[in-house]
Design a protein around this motif. Structure first.
Motif, PDB file in Angstrom:
ATOM      1  N   LYS A  93       0.829  -1.203   0.000  1.00 54.90           N
ATOM      2  CA  LYS A  93       0.000   0.000   0.000  1.00 54.90           C
ATOM      3  C   LYS A  93       0.871   1.264   0.000  1.00 54.90           C
ATOM      4  O   LYS A  93       0.591   2.231  -0.705  1.00 54.90           O
ATOM      5  N   TYR A 100       4.421   5.789  -5.550  1.00 54.09           N
ATOM      6  CA  TYR A 100       4.474   6.004  -7.008  1.00 54.09           C
ATOM      7  C   TYR A 100       3.310   6.869  -7.486  1.00 54.09           C
ATOM      8  O   TYR A 100       3.437   7.594  -8.474  1.00 54.09           O
ATOM      9  N   GLY A 156      -9.491   3.680   3.216  1.00 54.06           N
ATOM     10  CA  GLY A 156      -8.999   2.304   3.094  1.00 54.06           C
ATOM     11  C   GLY A 156      -7.510   2.215   3.409  1.00 54.06           C
ATOM     12  O   GLY A 156      -6.897   3.172   3.905  1.00 54.06           O
ATOM     13  N   GLY A 157      -6.941   1.043   3.106  1.00 58.34           N
ATOM     14  CA  GLY A 157      -5.526   0.819   3.402  1.00 58.34           C
ATOM     15  C   GLY A 157      -4.636   1.772   2.635  1.00 58.34           C
ATOM     16  O   GLY A 157      -3.833   2.527   3.222  1.00 58.34           O
ATOM     17  N   VAL A 210     -11.520   2.750  -7.439  1.00 55.06           N
ATOM     18  CA  VAL A 210     -12.863   2.157  -7.307  1.00 55.06           C
ATOM     19  C   VAL A 210     -13.330   1.622  -8.667  1.00 55.06           C
ATOM     20  O   VAL A 210     -13.966   0.583  -8.761  1.00 55.06           O
ATOM     21  N   ASN A 269      -9.993  -1.553  -9.265  1.00 54.83           N
ATOM     22  CA  ASN A 269     -11.371  -1.845  -9.691  1.00 54.83           C
ATOM     23  C   ASN A 269     -12.182  -2.476  -8.560  1.00 54.83           C
ATOM     24  O   ASN A 269     -12.790  -3.523  -8.742  1.00 54.83           O
ATOM     25  N   ARG A 302      -3.395   4.017 -16.725  1.00 62.70           N
ATOM     26  CA  ARG A 302      -3.724   2.905 -15.815  1.00 62.70           C
ATOM     27  C   ARG A 302      -2.391   2.401 -15.284  1.00 62.70           C
ATOM     28  O   ARG A 302      -1.548   1.917 -16.036  1.00 62.70           O
ATOM     29  N   GLN A 303      -2.208   2.543 -13.976  1.00 60.99           N
ATOM     30  CA  GLN A 303      -0.914   2.259 -13.343  1.00 60.99           C
ATOM     31  C   GLN A 303      -0.943   0.975 -12.539  1.00 60.99           C
ATOM     32  O   GLN A 303      -1.968   0.615 -11.963  1.00 60.99           O
ATOM     33  N   THR A 349     -13.965  -2.797   6.334  1.00 59.18           N
ATOM     34  CA  THR A 349     -12.638  -2.507   6.896  1.00 59.18           C
ATOM     35  C   THR A 349     -12.283  -1.045   6.684  1.00 59.18           C
ATOM     36  O   THR A 349     -12.808  -0.373   5.799  1.00 59.18           O
ATOM     37  N   GLY A 369      -8.397   1.406   6.957  1.00 58.30           N
ATOM     38  CA  GLY A 369      -6.953   1.271   7.107  1.00 58.30           C
ATOM     39  C   GLY A 369      -6.466  -0.084   6.616  1.00 58.30           C
ATOM     40  O   GLY A 369      -7.092  -0.728   5.772  1.00 58.30           O
TER      41      GLY A 369
HETATM   42  N1  NAP Z   1      -2.557  -0.614  -9.293  1.00 55.56           N
HETATM   43  C1  NAP Z   1      -1.842  -0.695  -8.208  1.00 55.56           C
HETATM   44  O1  NAP Z   1      -0.613  -0.593  -8.245  1.00 55.56           O
HETATM   45  C2  NAP Z   1      -2.520  -0.906  -6.877  1.00 55.56           C
HETATM   46  C3  NAP Z   1      -1.761  -1.166  -5.747  1.00 55.56           C
HETATM   47  C4  NAP Z   1      -2.419  -1.259  -4.507  1.00 55.56           C
HETATM   48  C5  NAP Z   1      -3.803  -1.120  -4.447  1.00 55.56           C
HETATM   49  N2  NAP Z   1      -4.492  -0.914  -5.601  1.00 55.56           N
HETATM   50  C6  NAP Z   1      -5.953  -0.727  -5.545  1.00 55.56           C
HETATM   51  O2  NAP Z   1      -6.249   0.267  -4.598  1.00 55.56           O
HETATM   52  C7  NAP Z   1      -7.506  -0.010  -4.000  1.00 55.56           C
HETATM   53  C8  NAP Z   1      -7.370   0.024  -2.508  1.00 55.56           C
HETATM   54  O3  NAP Z   1      -6.691  -1.145  -2.074  1.00 55.56           O
HETATM   55  P1  NAP Z   1      -6.690  -1.579  -0.548  1.00 55.56           P
HETATM   56  O4  NAP Z   1      -6.104  -2.940  -0.519  1.00 55.56           O
HETATM   57  O5  NAP Z   1      -6.112  -0.481   0.274  1.00 55.56           O
HETATM   58  O6  NAP Z   1      -8.260  -1.713  -0.240  1.00 55.56           O
HETATM   59  P2  NAP Z   1      -9.186  -0.749   0.676  1.00 55.56           P
HETATM   60  O7  NAP Z   1      -9.143   0.634   0.104  1.00 55.56           O
HETATM   61  O8  NAP Z   1      -8.814  -0.921   2.090  1.00 55.56           O
HETATM   62  O9  NAP Z   1     -10.597  -1.385   0.425  1.00 55.56           O
HETATM   63  C9  NAP Z   1     -11.325  -1.083  -0.738  1.00 55.56           C
HETATM   64  C10 NAP Z   1     -12.290   0.082  -0.500  1.00 55.56           C
HETATM   65  O10 NAP Z   1     -12.854   0.442  -1.768  1.00 55.56           O
HETATM   66  C11 NAP Z   1     -14.099   1.042  -1.537  1.00 55.56           C
HETATM   67  N3  NAP Z   1     -15.086   0.505  -2.468  1.00 55.56           N
HETATM   68  C12 NAP Z   1     -15.809   1.229  -3.334  1.00 55.56           C
HETATM   69  N4  NAP Z   1     -16.666   0.457  -4.012  1.00 55.56           N
HETATM   70  C13 NAP Z   1     -16.497  -0.794  -3.556  1.00 55.56           C
HETATM   71  C14 NAP Z   1     -17.128  -2.039  -3.858  1.00 55.56           C
HETATM   72  N5  NAP Z   1     -18.111  -2.133  -4.787  1.00 55.56           N
HETATM   73  N6  NAP Z   1     -16.730  -3.141  -3.205  1.00 55.56           N
HETATM   74  C15 NAP Z   1     -15.759  -3.082  -2.291  1.00 55.56           C
HETATM   75  N7  NAP Z   1     -15.108  -1.917  -1.962  1.00 55.56           N
HETATM   76  C16 NAP Z   1     -15.496  -0.778  -2.593  1.00 55.56           C
HETATM   77  C17 NAP Z   1     -14.507   0.754  -0.095  1.00 55.56           C
HETATM   78  O11 NAP Z   1     -14.371   1.955   0.662  1.00 55.56           O
HETATM   79  P3  NAP Z   1     -15.696   2.891   0.858  1.00 55.56           P
HETATM   80  O12 NAP Z   1     -16.664   2.117   1.696  1.00 55.56           O
HETATM   81  O13 NAP Z   1     -15.164   4.101   1.521  1.00 55.56           O
HETATM   82  O14 NAP Z   1     -16.225   3.141  -0.518  1.00 55.56           O
HETATM   83  C18 NAP Z   1     -13.473  -0.266   0.378  1.00 55.56           C
HETATM   84  O15 NAP Z   1     -13.218  -0.173   1.751  1.00 55.56           O
HETATM   85  C19 NAP Z   1      -7.986  -1.332  -4.581  1.00 55.56           C
HETATM   86  O16 NAP Z   1      -8.846  -1.089  -5.663  1.00 55.56           O
HETATM   87  C20 NAP Z   1      -6.694  -1.951  -5.075  1.00 55.56           C
HETATM   88  O17 NAP Z   1      -6.886  -2.856  -6.103  1.00 55.56           O
HETATM   89  C21 NAP Z   1      -3.887  -0.802  -6.799  1.00 55.56           C
END
Ligand code: NAP
Length: 327
Positions: free
Chosen positions: A123, A129, A153-154, A219, A242, A265-266, A319, A321
């Motif tokens: 995270k 980045y 979130g995290g 999201v 997503n 898209r990163q 969840t 954090g």
């Molecule tokens: N591309 C990359 O390099 C990369 C790296 C790390 C993480 N990510 C992405 O960053 C995001 C956050 O990751 P995280 O592990 O820290 O998770 P997180 O943010 O702790 O959990 C996901 C949050 O997304 C929101 N959300 C909105 N619509 C949702 C839905 N339909 N179902 C579930 N959650 C939904 C929720 O917050 P609310 O209730 O506040 O809406 C949920 O708590 C994820 O999408 C992850 O894939 C991408």
């Protein structure tokens, strides 16, 4: 025999089974690490469901921290006994012990506990980045507005704090007033409850009608259209996840009238393609955590064997954090 969490088929949380797996000696460029904690990430859900397909059976998990037990030929930056942490391909951190490539594993500073290490690598490197290397054509200066979805979130709570340390005005979004409060307490300049409020109208009001320079959108499907409408001319749409489902195909022609927008898209794994890049980004992350500017908040802990419960909570938006799994 060491234990690990495996899936034999893509599907729901019930697919994850605790299995016994022999773990051998590391080969060239590899290490064997015994985990003290591993991190839960939304990518684990995409891999479990098959949205991001991998060969099966698959041990899940992309983030962990523990002690190096053995190093293979050619590994010079780690030694047996080192405290270490990582965000790394291939999956496999949902385990007591594993053999894995050494490239993305770094030594964990003494001042950072194992559970914190496991909660922050994937995270925190992502926020590094995004805020430092995923910037609009016009650059980002202190005082600039950015929009960051899922701010409680995290990834989100780290982004709120780090953006504040950089002088950026991060407008967060989150589902509900309690999550918005959390984002504000962690440095978001504003937070919009996107389950009830008009995000575009609020962003326009906050920015004096101009819009933000960057939208960081993990999201996906549910926020994509609104995100584009929050950008100012030449703004950057940085899609990186997503959680609500993948963004459907779109026509690039829509970007012109909305203000000659940029879209990217990163993924973290392009940024940490080399050991040197991984170390530089990790050093940056360790510095902000050790300085106290970014605090890693672990709001959920589960025994590794209860990982299905953890996935259900993450997917149901229960969840906040970071979340760690304890072997
Ligand atoms: N591309 C990359 O390099 C990369 C790296 C790390 C993480 N990510 C992405 O960053 C995001 C956050 O990751 P995280 O592990 O820290 O998770 P997180 O943010 O702790 O959990 C996901 C949050 O997304 C929101 N959300 C909105 N619509 C949702 C839905 N339909 N179902 C579930 N959650 C939904 C929720 O917050 P609310 O209730 O506040 O809406 C949920 O708590 C994820 O999408 C992850 O894939 C991408």
């Amino acid at each position: 025999m060491p234990k690990a969490i495996q899936i034999a088929a893509f599907g729901g949380p019930e697919q994850m089974q605790l299995v016994e797996m022999p773990v051998g000696a590391p080969g060239p460029g590899e290490i064997r690490i015994r985990h003290h904690a591993c991190g839960l990430n939304f990518i684990d859900v995409y891999q479990r469901t098959g949205l991001y397909p991998s060969p099966l059976p698959l041990t899940l998990g992309m983030e962990g921290a523990g002690v190096v037990e053995a190093v293979g030929e050619g590994v010079a930056h780690l030694a047996p006994g080192d405290r270490a942490a990582y965000a790394s391909m291939p999956p496999g951190s949902y385990s007591e012990v594993r053999v894995m490539p050494a490239k993305n594993v770094v030594r964990l500073p003494e001042g950072i506990a194992f559970d914190t290490g496991a909660a922050m690598m994937l995270k925190g490197l992502t926020v590094e980045y995004l805020l430092k290397r995923t910037r609009p054509a016009e650059g980002l200066e202190p005082g600039d507005f950015v929009l960051f979805h899922a701010a409680a979130g995290g990834v989100g709570l780290i982004a709120c704090q780090w953006a504040k340390a950089l002088g950026l005005q991060l407008i967060g979004t989150a589902g509900g007033p309690a999550k918005c409060r959390l984002a504000l307490e962690h440095g978001a300049a504003h937070c919009i409850d996107y389950s009830t409020e008009d995000v575009v109208a609020r962003v326009k009001a906050i920015t004096g009608g101009r819009g933000v320079k960057v939208v960081y959108d993990s999201v996906g499907k549910d926020t994509w259209d609104r995100s584009l409408d929050c950008l100012r001319p030449f703004g950057l749409m940085a899609s990186f996840g997503n959680a609500s489902g993948p963004v459907p195909p779109f026509a690039p022609g829509i970007l012109g009238p909305k203000g000659s927008l940029y879209v990217t898209r990163q993924t973290l794994f392009t940024h940490i393609a080399t050991r040197e890049a991984t170390q530089a980004m990790a050093d940056d992350l360790f510095a902000v955590v050790l300085s106290g500017a970014v605090k890693i908040r672990i709001d959920q802990r589960y025994p590794l064997a209860e990982v299905a419960h953890a996935h259900r909570d993450l997917e149901a938006r229960r969840t906040t954090g970071s979340t760690v799994l304890l072997p």
